[in-house]
Design an enzyme around this catalytic site. Structure first.
Site, short mmCIF file in Angstrom:
data_model
loop_
_atom_site.label_atom_id
_atom_site.label_comp_id
_atom_site.label_asym_id
_atom_site.label_seq_id
_atom_site.Cartn_x
_atom_site.Cartn_y
_atom_site.Cartn_z
N HIS A 94 7.32 8.34 8.72
CA HIS A 94 8.54 8.13 9.50
C HIS A 94 9.20 9.51 9.65
CE1 HIS A 94 8.13 4.18 7.48
NE2 HIS A 94 8.70 3.69 8.56
N ASP A 105 10.79 10.37 6.47
CA ASP A 105 9.95 10.59 5.28
C ASP A 105 9.66 12.08 5.19
OD1 ASP A 105 9.65 7.83 4.95
OD2 ASP A 105 7.74 7.77 6.04
N MET A 162 -0.89 8.73 12.79
CA MET A 162 0.19 7.83 13.25
C MET A 162 1.54 8.33 12.76
SD MET A 162 2.27 5.24 11.83
CE MET A 162 1.73 3.84 10.86
N GLU A 211 4.77 -3.66 15.57
CA GLU A 211 4.50 -4.35 14.30
C GLU A 211 5.50 -5.48 14.09
OE1 GLU A 211 4.25 -1.68 10.98
OE2 GLU A 211 4.47 -3.29 9.52
N LYS A 240 7.21 -8.79 12.03
CA LYS A 240 7.50 -9.31 10.69
C LYS A 240 8.51 -10.45 10.87
CE LYS A 240 8.77 -7.73 6.06
NZ LYS A 240 9.39 -6.66 5.25
N GLU A 293 0.28 -6.49 10.30
CA GLU A 293 0.26 -6.22 8.85
C GLU A 293 -0.05 -7.50 8.09
OE1 GLU A 293 3.16 -3.69 6.89
OE2 GLU A 293 3.41 -5.20 5.32
N HIS A 301 2.89 -9.34 6.42
CA HIS A 301 3.90 -9.91 7.31
C HIS A 301 3.48 -11.28 7.84
CE1 HIS A 301 5.65 -5.63 8.12
NE2 HIS A 301 5.65 -5.97 6.85
N ASP A 327 -2.14 -2.54 9.48
CA ASP A 327 -1.52 -2.28 8.17
C ASP A 327 -2.13 -3.23 7.15
OD1 ASP A 327 0.05 -0.28 9.12
OD2 ASP A 327 1.97 -1.30 8.83
N ASP A 350 8.81 -9.54 0.54
CA ASP A 350 7.81 -8.58 1.00
C ASP A 350 7.23 -7.82 -0.20
OD1 ASP A 350 6.38 -6.69 2.37
OD2 ASP A 350 8.12 -5.68 3.22
N ASP A 366 4.04 -6.13 -0.46
CA ASP A 366 3.25 -4.92 -0.19
C ASP A 366 2.27 -4.61 -1.32
OD1 ASP A 366 4.34 -4.44 2.32
OD2 ASP A 366 5.92 -3.13 1.57
N ASP A 374 -0.58 -0.02 4.05
CA ASP A 374 0.88 -0.01 4.01
C ASP A 374 1.32 -0.85 2.81
OD1 ASP A 374 3.49 0.26 4.48
OD2 ASP A 374 3.58 -0.99 6.27
C1 GLT Z 1 8.37 -0.41 6.04
C2 GLT Z 1 7.74 -1.70 6.45
C3 GLT Z 1 6.38 -1.52 6.97
C4 GLT Z 1 6.33 -0.76 8.25
C5 GLT Z 1 6.73 0.64 8.08
C6 GLT Z 1 6.80 1.29 9.42
S1 GLT Z 1 8.10 0.89 7.11
O1 GLT Z 1 7.89 0.00 4.80
O2 GLT Z 1 7.73 -2.59 5.33
O3 GLT Z 1 5.72 -2.73 7.13
O4 GLT Z 1 5.00 -0.72 8.69
O5 GLT Z 1 8.09 1.44 9.90
MN MN Z 2 3.71 -2.17 7.92
MN MN Z 3 5.45 -4.54 4.99
#
Ligand code: GLT
Ligand code: MN
Ligand code: MN
Length: 388
Positions: free
Chosen positions: A55, A58, A89, A182, A184, A218, A221, A246, A256, A258, A288
């Protein structure tokens, strides 16, 4: 034993925010110290990643002075050159700052919308400067807690207006860049607009330059919403829209998480890897995700290595599935076609419709056939558990 070490051709990438995640959550402080972007690039080089994504903030803190910006860019570029990592990316942080508390492109406040677009234009320039060819849009704040607050129709229109603006900008600047949206369903907002990859695909079709825009699905998500992730990926692929992906993992119906790729639903991860490899998807495999809060930076490396190792193990399992004679014989049997229905299927014609209406079908006989999916699924489990 197969070599599961990552190679550049595997296209394994991580965001700065993934291996750099300090382990804070809504109930607890960070458990790991901050690392600079350059330090994270060296860490990724050590574990064998191909690329690093970021980002805007970042890489460059939002209030960095011009001198700080130059110093960070120099250090980051040196780390890239030293490690051979690339930046495939980039994306914009449109969610941390309080100004985005009610959305960025969809905010009710035109000043917020204009600022969000300005921030994104600058972030696109930054991504392109480092060689990014894919630009991701994750609209984490584009939603509501109360639907009294915002028109859902206006939100779609504002989102469209912004995406059209960025497409024209990229064309104007002659950037070699494609956009990946993306989805979510929720978190951080109560509800987020365009909550699934399917919604995004429908939205893309309404843009002025739909050919420039695809999706970045993702795992977590879609799993949050209880959806079969691979099916959404397949739909995106079939539409020519799988621009990025992702990879991580997630228990359905939870916050979430991750999680490390493949650490929760190994079977879903298998079908996903099998899909990507079977269709020869050649884009980034972007992890991700982040390490458990319990880990130090050695644990972060274990996490990153684990993501890539699991992908490669599942890739090997997919090849084994495809080469398995018993499985392939079952699939051939399931998909057998003696050609008897060919006159009725396919493209419509009035003659075909009349002929089809006159045909009689023995429903009971057709339904009697056992499909052997139990056997097929168990063979898959045998492969996944290493017992076959
Ligand atoms: C954030 C989010 C991710 C996205 C990123 C891109 S940032 O951490 O949870 O799923 O892909 O903005
Ligand atoms: Mn993501
Ligand atoms: Mn995520």
């Amino acid at each position: 034993m197969t070599d599961y070490s990552p190679k550049p051709e595997h296209r394994f990438t991580f965001g700065l925010w993934t291996v750099g995640n300090p382990g804070g959550d809504p109930f607890g402080y960070a458990t790991r110290e901050h690392k600079t972007p350059a330090e994270l690039v060296y860490l990724l080089g050590e574990v064998g990643a191909y690329g690093v994504n970021f980002h805007d903030n970042d890489l460059l803190p939002i209030d960095a002075s011009p001198a700080e910006v130059e110093a960070i860019k120099k250090e980051f570029s040196k780390a890239l050159a030293d490690t051979g990592l690339v930046v495939p990316m980039a994306t914009t942080d449109l969610f941390h700052e309080p100004i985005f508390k009610d959305g960025a492109f969809t905010s009710n406040d035109p000043k917020v919308r204009a600022y969000a677009i300005q921030k994104t234009l600058k972030a696109i320039d930054l991504g392109v400067e480092f060689g990014a060819k894919t630009y991701v849009f994750w609209g984490g704040r584009e939603g509501t807690e109360t639907d009294s607050s915002k028109s859902a129709i206006e939100a779609i229109k504002r989102n469209r207006e912004a995406m059209n603006f960025f497409c024209e900008y990229a064309l104007d600047k002659k950037y070699d860049l494609k956009f990946a949206l993306e989805a979510k369903p929720n978190e951080p907002r109560g509800d987020i607009y365009n909550p699934t990859t399917g919604h995004m695909l429908a939205f893309i079709a309404t843009l002025d330059h739909p050919e420039m825009v695809g999706v970045n699905p993702e795992v977590a998500h879609e799993h949050m919403a209880g959806i079969n992730f691979m099916h959404g990926v397949a739909q995106a692929w079939e539409a020519g829209k799988l621009f990025h992906i992702d990879l991580n993992d997630q228990y359905p119906g939870r916050y979430d998480q991750d999680l490390r790729f493949g650490s929760r639903d190994i079977k879903a991860a298998f079908y996903l890897v099998k899909f990507l490899e079977d269709v020869k998807y050649d884009g980034s495999r972007h992890f991700d995700a982040h390490a458990y809060r319990t880990e130090d930076f050695n644990g972060v490396k274990d996490f990153a290595r684990g993501c890539m190792r699991t992908y490669l193990i599942l890739k090997e399992k997919a090849a084994q599935f495809n080469a398995d004679k018993e499985i392939q014989a079952l699939l051939a049997e399931i998909n057998a076609d003696d050609g008897a229905m060919t006159p009725f299927l396919g493209k419509y014609s009035p003659e075909k419709a009349s002929a089809l209406k006159a045909e009689s079908f023995d429903r009971a006989a057709i339904s009697k056939r056992g499909l052997k999916y139990e056997r097929l699924d168990q063979l898959t489990i045998d492969i996944l558990t290493g017992t076959r």
